[in-house]
Structure formats: structure tokens, C-alpha cells
Motif scaffolding. Sequence first.
Motif, PDB file in Angstrom:
ATOM      1  N   GLY A   3      98.764  45.671  34.863  1.00 41.88           N
ATOM      2  CA  GLY A   3      97.981  46.630  35.624  1.00 41.88           C
ATOM      3  C   GLY A   3      96.561  46.829  35.142  1.00 41.88           C
ATOM      4  N   GLY A   4      96.116  45.998  34.205  1.00 38.92           N
ATOM      5  CA  GLY A   4      94.760  46.158  33.696  1.00 38.92           C
ATOM      6  C   GLY A   4      93.723  45.372  34.473  1.00 38.92           C
ATOM      7  N   THR A  33      75.677  43.898  30.673  1.00 43.54           N
ATOM      8  CA  THR A  33      76.339  42.757  31.305  1.00 43.54           C
ATOM      9  C   THR A  33      77.826  42.757  31.005  1.00 43.54           C
ATOM     10  OG1 THR A  33      74.314  41.452  31.106  1.00 43.54           O
ATOM     11  CG2 THR A  33      76.357  40.238  31.479  1.00 43.54           C
ATOM     12  N   ARG A  34      78.177  43.052  29.766  1.00 41.49           N
ATOM     13  CA  ARG A  34      79.587  43.115  29.385  1.00 41.49           C
ATOM     14  C   ARG A  34      80.316  44.186  30.188  1.00 41.49           C
ATOM     15  NH1 ARG A  34      79.379  45.171  24.225  1.00 41.49           N
ATOM     16  NH2 ARG A  34      79.220  43.124  23.254  1.00 41.49           N
ATOM     17  N   ASN A  35      79.737  45.379  30.268  1.00 41.45           N
ATOM     18  CA  ASN A  35      80.384  46.476  30.987  1.00 41.45           C
ATOM     19  C   ASN A  35      80.538  46.160  32.471  1.00 41.45           C
ATOM     20  OD1 ASN A  35      80.533  47.935  28.620  1.00 41.45           O
ATOM     21  ND2 ASN A  35      78.655  49.094  29.009  1.00 41.45           N
ATOM     22  N   ALA A  36      79.523  45.538  33.053  1.00 43.43           N
ATOM     23  CA  ALA A  36      79.593  45.186  34.473  1.00 43.43           C
ATOM     24  C   ALA A  36      80.699  44.172  34.723  1.00 43.43           C
ATOM     25  CB  ALA A  36      78.247  44.635  34.940  1.00 43.43           C
ATOM     26  N   ALA A  37      80.826  43.181  33.823  1.00 43.25           N
ATOM     27  CA  ALA A  37      81.869  42.167  33.977  1.00 43.25           C
ATOM     28  C   ALA A  37      83.255  42.794  33.903  1.00 43.25           C
ATOM     29  CB  ALA A  37      81.713  41.091  32.902  1.00 43.25           C
ATOM     30  N   LEU A  38      83.433  43.717  32.978  1.00 42.26           N
ATOM     31  CA  LEU A  38      84.728  44.387  32.852  1.00 42.26           C
ATOM     32  C   LEU A  38      85.050  45.204  34.103  1.00 42.26           C
ATOM     33  CD1 LEU A  38      84.543  45.611  29.139  1.00 42.26           C
ATOM     34  CD2 LEU A  38      85.848  43.687  30.036  1.00 42.26           C
ATOM     35  N   GLN A  39      84.062  45.909  34.616  1.00 43.87           N
ATOM     36  CA  GLN A  39      84.283  46.758  35.785  1.00 43.87           C
ATOM     37  C   GLN A  39      84.618  45.948  37.029  1.00 43.87           C
ATOM     38  OE1 GLN A  39      80.883  49.329  36.220  1.00 43.87           O
ATOM     39  NE2 GLN A  39      81.111  50.186  34.158  1.00 43.87           N
ATOM     40  N   LEU A  40      84.061  44.746  37.129  1.00 41.70           N
ATOM     41  CA  LEU A  40      84.309  43.917  38.304  1.00 41.70           C
ATOM     42  C   LEU A  40      85.786  43.585  38.481  1.00 41.70           C
ATOM     43  CD1 LEU A  40      81.361  41.341  38.195  1.00 41.70           C
ATOM     44  CD2 LEU A  40      81.790  43.046  39.972  1.00 41.70           C
ATOM     45  N   PHE A  41      86.496  43.440  37.372  1.00 43.69           N
ATOM     46  CA  PHE A  41      87.869  42.947  37.453  1.00 43.69           C
ATOM     47  C   PHE A  41      88.925  43.998  37.157  1.00 43.69           C
ATOM     48  CE2 PHE A  41      85.219  39.234  36.317  1.00 43.69           C
ATOM     49  CZ  PHE A  41      85.360  38.560  37.511  1.00 43.69           C
ATOM     50  N   GLN A  42      88.512  45.206  36.841  1.00 39.55           N
ATOM     51  CA  GLN A  42      89.486  46.270  36.640  1.00 39.55           C
ATOM     52  C   GLN A  42      89.897  46.856  37.984  1.00 39.55           C
ATOM     53  OE1 GLN A  42      87.361  48.821  33.922  1.00 39.55           O
ATOM     54  NE2 GLN A  42      88.410  47.961  32.141  1.00 39.55           N
ATOM     55  N   ALA A  79      95.771  43.303  26.678  1.00 45.01           N
ATOM     56  CA  ALA A  79      94.321  43.473  26.786  1.00 45.01           C
ATOM     57  C   ALA A  79      93.576  42.157  26.608  1.00 45.01           C
ATOM     58  CB  ALA A  79      93.841  44.482  25.741  1.00 45.01           C
ATOM     59  N   SER A  80      94.303  41.042  26.722  1.00 43.32           N
ATOM     60  CA  SER A  80      93.703  39.756  26.393  1.00 43.32           C
ATOM     61  C   SER A  80      92.488  39.434  27.249  1.00 43.32           C
ATOM     62  CB  SER A  80      94.743  38.648  26.545  1.00 43.32           C
ATOM     63  OG  SER A  80      94.202  37.406  26.217  1.00 43.32           O
ATOM     64  N   LEU A  81      92.566  39.696  28.555  1.00 42.91           N
ATOM     65  CA  LEU A  81      91.437  39.352  29.408  1.00 42.91           C
ATOM     66  C   LEU A  81      90.199  40.146  29.010  1.00 42.91           C
ATOM     67  CD1 LEU A  81      90.243  37.809  31.766  1.00 42.91           C
ATOM     68  CD2 LEU A  81      90.886  39.705  33.239  1.00 42.91           C
ATOM     69  N   LEU A  82      90.388  41.420  28.693  1.00 44.33           N
ATOM     70  CA  LEU A  82      89.242  42.224  28.294  1.00 44.33           C
ATOM     71  C   LEU A  82      88.612  41.653  27.033  1.00 44.33           C
ATOM     72  CD1 LEU A  82      90.592  45.833  28.959  1.00 44.33           C
ATOM     73  CD2 LEU A  82      89.466  44.250  30.512  1.00 44.33           C
ATOM     74  N   ARG A  83      89.450  41.236  26.083  1.00 47.29           N
ATOM     75  CA  ARG A  83      88.910  40.624  24.867  1.00 47.29           C
ATOM     76  C   ARG A  83      88.235  39.296  25.190  1.00 47.29           C
ATOM     77  NH1 ARG A  83      93.843  42.286  22.623  1.00 47.29           N
ATOM     78  NH2 ARG A  83      94.639  40.155  22.676  1.00 47.29           N
ATOM     79  N   THR A  84      88.835  38.547  26.123  1.00 47.75           N
ATOM     80  CA  THR A  84      88.244  37.271  26.511  1.00 47.75           C
ATOM     81  C   THR A  84      86.856  37.474  27.102  1.00 47.75           C
ATOM     82  OG1 THR A  84      90.379  36.199  26.912  1.00 47.75           O
ATOM     83  CG2 THR A  84      88.480  35.293  28.065  1.00 47.75           C
ATOM     84  N   VAL A  85      86.725  38.462  27.986  1.00 47.57           N
ATOM     85  CA  VAL A  85      85.426  38.746  28.594  1.00 47.57           C
ATOM     86  C   VAL A  85      84.405  39.091  27.516  1.00 47.57           C
ATOM     87  CG1 VAL A  85      84.152  40.320  30.084  1.00 47.57           C
ATOM     88  CG2 VAL A  85      86.382  39.468  30.803  1.00 47.57           C
TER      89      VAL A  85
END
Length: 208
Positions: free
Chosen positions: A159-160, A196-205, A92-98
Amino acid sequence: MSIDIINVFMKTPRSTAKQETRSALIQAALQLFNEEGFDSPSLDAICAKAGFTRGAFYVHFKDRDDLVAAAMGESLQGLLKRVIDENPEAEASLLRTVVHYINETLLPRAAREEKSGPRFHQFLEACHRSSKVRGIFKETIGEAIRRIDVSVKSGQKYGGIREDIESDDISAVLVLMALGALVAVDVGLDMKLEETRNAALQLFQPPR
């Protein structure tokens, strides 16, 4: 020289004391740059703030530009450490990074209430004035992209993170978003952190 500083030299190995002197000068410069801008603080004021003489200054730095470059480099590295996850291999590193970089770049305390370092527009001003600072800035941004790329690849492996975009492209977008966020906060835009955080996460999932 104050008694406290004399005691530091008496109790500390020479190499360590030398590093502490350099660090004290950099921290004093960062604080004064933050309070007064780049032009106002004189070398004498910076040295006085750090508790050292001009002689000590010239042991560590060739000139004022050399100090500015070192100060900007240290401040940028500090931001990089706060923003980027220290465990890039985790699933989950990328999600934490975001989340990290959005929190650090958008929260007012990161850009407005930081008392020991310059605001982001001062980084840009320093880059404009000094090729040395500009080089450090470019190196730091390049390092950020490389380190985030490790997290992106890890996320794609598990797969995340979506795989239809190259990992280095995603990394570059994340860094550009972070830089844009810093500018937005610096000029006082009202940012909606959670959205903004949620949008950034959704863009890359991956699409579901």
C-alpha cells in the motif's frame, strides 16, 4: 613486469590471477577514458597503466572495441548496484530506491568527481560508436527496469505505492528519470536535489 605483479601470480591461483589481470586492464581503461576521452588512450598506454603487456591484453580482449564494451559494462553495473536497493522485498524498498538513484545520479560526486570511470556523455558516445556497447547499455537498462519492478510490486502490495499505474510503467519512468538526471548533471544544470527527491516520491505514493 613489475615485482608486485610477479608476486601476485606466484601467490594467486591461475584462474584468479587471470581475472585480476582482466580487471586491472578494465580499471586502467576506465580511468584513462575518464581523463582523456575514448580516442586518446592507446592500447600501449592502457596496458602500461595496468602494468601489463599487449600480450596479456590479447589474452582477454579481441581488440580495443572489446575492451571498451567490457569497461562500459562494468561501469554501468557499478552504477546499477549503487542505485538499486539490494533488498527489493522490503516494504519501503521503492522509497529507498528512489532516494538512492536520485542521490547517486544528482549529487555532483556521482557524475563530476568520479575519478575511476567515464562521465555519462561518454557512455552515449560509446553507444553511438559501437553496437556491442549499445547492446550492453540496453541490457543494463532492461535489468534496472526489471529489478526496480520487483520493488514497485512490493510497494504496491503493502500500500505504499499507487496501484492505478502498472508496475513496469512506474519502473520505466524511474529509470528514464535517472537517465535524465545523469544528463542534467553532466551538462552542469543546477539541480535541486531535495525538491526533486520529494516530487519523485509524491508522484508514486497513493493519493491521500
